[in-house]
Design a protein around this motif. Structure first.
Motif, mmCIF file in Angstrom:
data_model
loop_
_atom_site.group_PDB
_atom_site.id
_atom_site.type_symbol
_atom_site.label_atom_id
_atom_site.label_comp_id
_atom_site.label_asym_id
_atom_site.label_seq_id
_atom_site.Cartn_x
_atom_site.Cartn_y
_atom_site.Cartn_z
ATOM 1 N N TYR A 123 0.897 -1.165 0.000
ATOM 2 C CA TYR A 123 0.000 0.000 0.000
ATOM 3 C C TYR A 123 0.928 1.205 0.000
ATOM 4 C CZ TYR A 123 -3.923 -3.018 1.302
ATOM 5 O OH TYR A 123 -4.896 -3.988 1.317
ATOM 6 N N PRO B 174 0.388 -10.818 15.282
ATOM 7 C CA PRO B 174 -0.080 -9.628 16.001
ATOM 8 C C PRO B 174 -0.889 -8.710 15.092
ATOM 9 C CG PRO B 174 2.280 -9.461 15.531
ATOM 10 C CD PRO B 174 1.858 -10.845 15.130
ATOM 11 N N ASN B 175 -1.591 -7.764 15.664
ATOM 12 C CA ASN B 175 -2.336 -6.796 14.860
ATOM 13 C C ASN B 175 -1.378 -6.113 13.895
ATOM 14 O OD1 ASN B 175 -4.918 -7.197 15.941
ATOM 15 N ND2 ASN B 175 -4.398 -5.970 17.734
ATOM 16 N N GLY B 176 -1.819 -5.976 12.644
ATOM 17 C CA GLY B 176 -0.998 -5.318 11.632
ATOM 18 C C GLY B 176 -0.050 -6.267 10.911
ATOM 19 N N ALA B 177 -0.104 -7.557 11.226
ATOM 20 C CA ALA B 177 0.828 -8.527 10.628
ATOM 21 C C ALA B 177 0.532 -8.813 9.150
ATOM 22 C CB ALA B 177 0.810 -9.829 11.413
ATOM 23 N N GLY B 178 -0.710 -8.553 8.734
ATOM 24 C CA GLY B 178 -1.067 -8.812 7.341
ATOM 25 C C GLY B 178 -2.108 -9.906 7.148
ATOM 26 N N LYS B 179 -2.756 -10.315 8.227
ATOM 27 C CA LYS B 179 -3.729 -11.410 8.146
ATOM 28 C C LYS B 179 -4.964 -11.014 7.318
ATOM 29 C CE LYS B 179 -4.145 -11.625 12.661
ATOM 30 N NZ LYS B 179 -3.274 -10.488 13.043
ATOM 31 N N SER B 180 -5.569 -9.869 7.668
ATOM 32 C CA SER B 180 -6.769 -9.436 6.933
ATOM 33 C C SER B 180 -6.445 -9.191 5.468
ATOM 34 C CB SER B 180 -7.330 -8.139 7.520
ATOM 35 O OG SER B 180 -7.719 -8.337 8.839
ATOM 36 N N THR B 181 -5.311 -8.571 5.216
ATOM 37 C CA THR B 181 -4.927 -8.296 3.825
ATOM 38 C C THR B 181 -4.824 -9.601 3.046
ATOM 39 O OG1 THR B 181 -3.739 -6.316 4.528
ATOM 40 C CG2 THR B 181 -3.187 -7.205 2.351
ATOM 41 N N ARG C 43 4.111 1.126 2.182
ATOM 42 C CA ARG C 43 3.907 0.141 3.242
ATOM 43 C C ARG C 43 3.764 -1.263 2.636
ATOM 44 N NH1 ARG C 43 1.499 0.801 8.434
ATOM 45 N NH2 ARG C 43 0.888 2.908 7.894
ATOM 46 N N ALA D 56 2.316 -4.662 3.266
ATOM 47 C CA ALA D 56 1.377 -5.332 4.171
ATOM 48 C C ALA D 56 1.612 -6.842 4.163
ATOM 49 C CB ALA D 56 -0.061 -5.020 3.768
#
Ligand code: ADP
Ligand code: ADP
Length: 218
Positions: A11, A35-42, A14, A16
């Motif tokens: 992005y 952890p949060n921000g690791a790239g799971k949702s992406t 960044r 992701a």
């Protein structure tokens, strides 16, 4: 089966997701941990073609999501529990989804029972707790009785009893031969829910191993 190969998503500057490769097999719950921000949702959004990768590929049963014969019946997804229209009842929300996928009313009743929402199915979604919304999101994902489930933090907002209920249901769905891929940032929860773990950090693969191996090493 889910196959991710050299998947990368930028992005702007960044990164992701950074060259991720892994396979998720049917028949067991696979936890996608980081952890949060690791790239799971992406990663999950890329799998569902809600976003385009910068490079690499993400396949479901050998095809990109959009090339599956019936994507909405093939893959049940829970990405954002709060996606139902707040003014509608849970029942109407599911009925709308069912109708647009040629799924009958009986199945709507069935999934409401499966997720334990019978007593509130006629109530507006506006008043739902996060836990109830997660149950509704899971009901929507299960409507088409899909062989593949992709669930982003499904346990978030559930009370301890709800967490145990969700865990038992996901394990049962996997035992039936489905591919069950769920993300979480909670190691302790994944250790008792998932049989296999794919662990990422800052968009990169850190570990891909059975939960038993993970526990033996830590
Ligand atoms: P759209 O307007 O197409 O729905 P999004 O809601 O995905 O786009 O994004 C809106 C803006 O917020 C974009 O500039 C995007 O880069 C940024 N953004 C969205 N999600 C995140 C996130 N998780 N972390 C950082 N920035 C984000
Ligand atoms: P996780 O699901 O593991 O918490 P995400 O996939 O949401 O992680 O986010 C991974 C990284 O990518 C984060 O740094 C996040 O801020 C960034 N990101 C995610 N979506 C966007 C977006 N639409 N625009 C800009 N940055 C994003």
């Amino acid at each position: 089966m889910i196959e991710v190969a050299q998947l990368t998503k930028h992005y702007g500057r960044r990164v992701a997701v950074d060259g991720l490769s892994f396979t998720v097999h049917p028949g067991r719950v696979t936890g996608f941990l980081g952890p949060n921000g690791a790239g799971k949702s992406t990663t999950m959004r890329l799998l569902l073609e809600l976003d385009r990768p910068t490079s690499g590929s993400a396949l479901i049963d050998g095809r990109p999501y959009g090339r599956l014969v019936e994507p909405l019946r093939h893959v049940g997804a829970l990405l954002d529990a709060k996606s139902a229209h707040p003014g509608r009842s849970a029942y109407d929300h599911l009925l709308g989804l069912a109708a647009s996928n040629r799924i009958g009313r009986r199945r709507v009743q069935e999934v409401i029972g499966l997720v334990g929402l019978e007593s509130v199915a006629r109530k507006r979604v506006r008043g739902f707790s996060l836990g109830m919304s997660q149950r509704l999101g899971l009901a929507a994902a299960l409507l088409g009785d899909p062989p593949v489930l992709i669930l982003d933090e499904p346990v978030n907002g559930l009370d301890p009893e709800g967490v145990k209920w969700m865990r038992d249901l996901l394990i049962r769905l996997a035992r039936e031969g489905r591919t069950v891929f769920l993300s979480s940032h909670l190691m302790n929860e994944m250790a008792v829910t998932a049989e296999h773990l794919i662990i990422i950090g800052q968009g990169r693969l850190l570990a891909d191993l059975s939960t038993a191996d993970f526990v033996a090493r830590h």
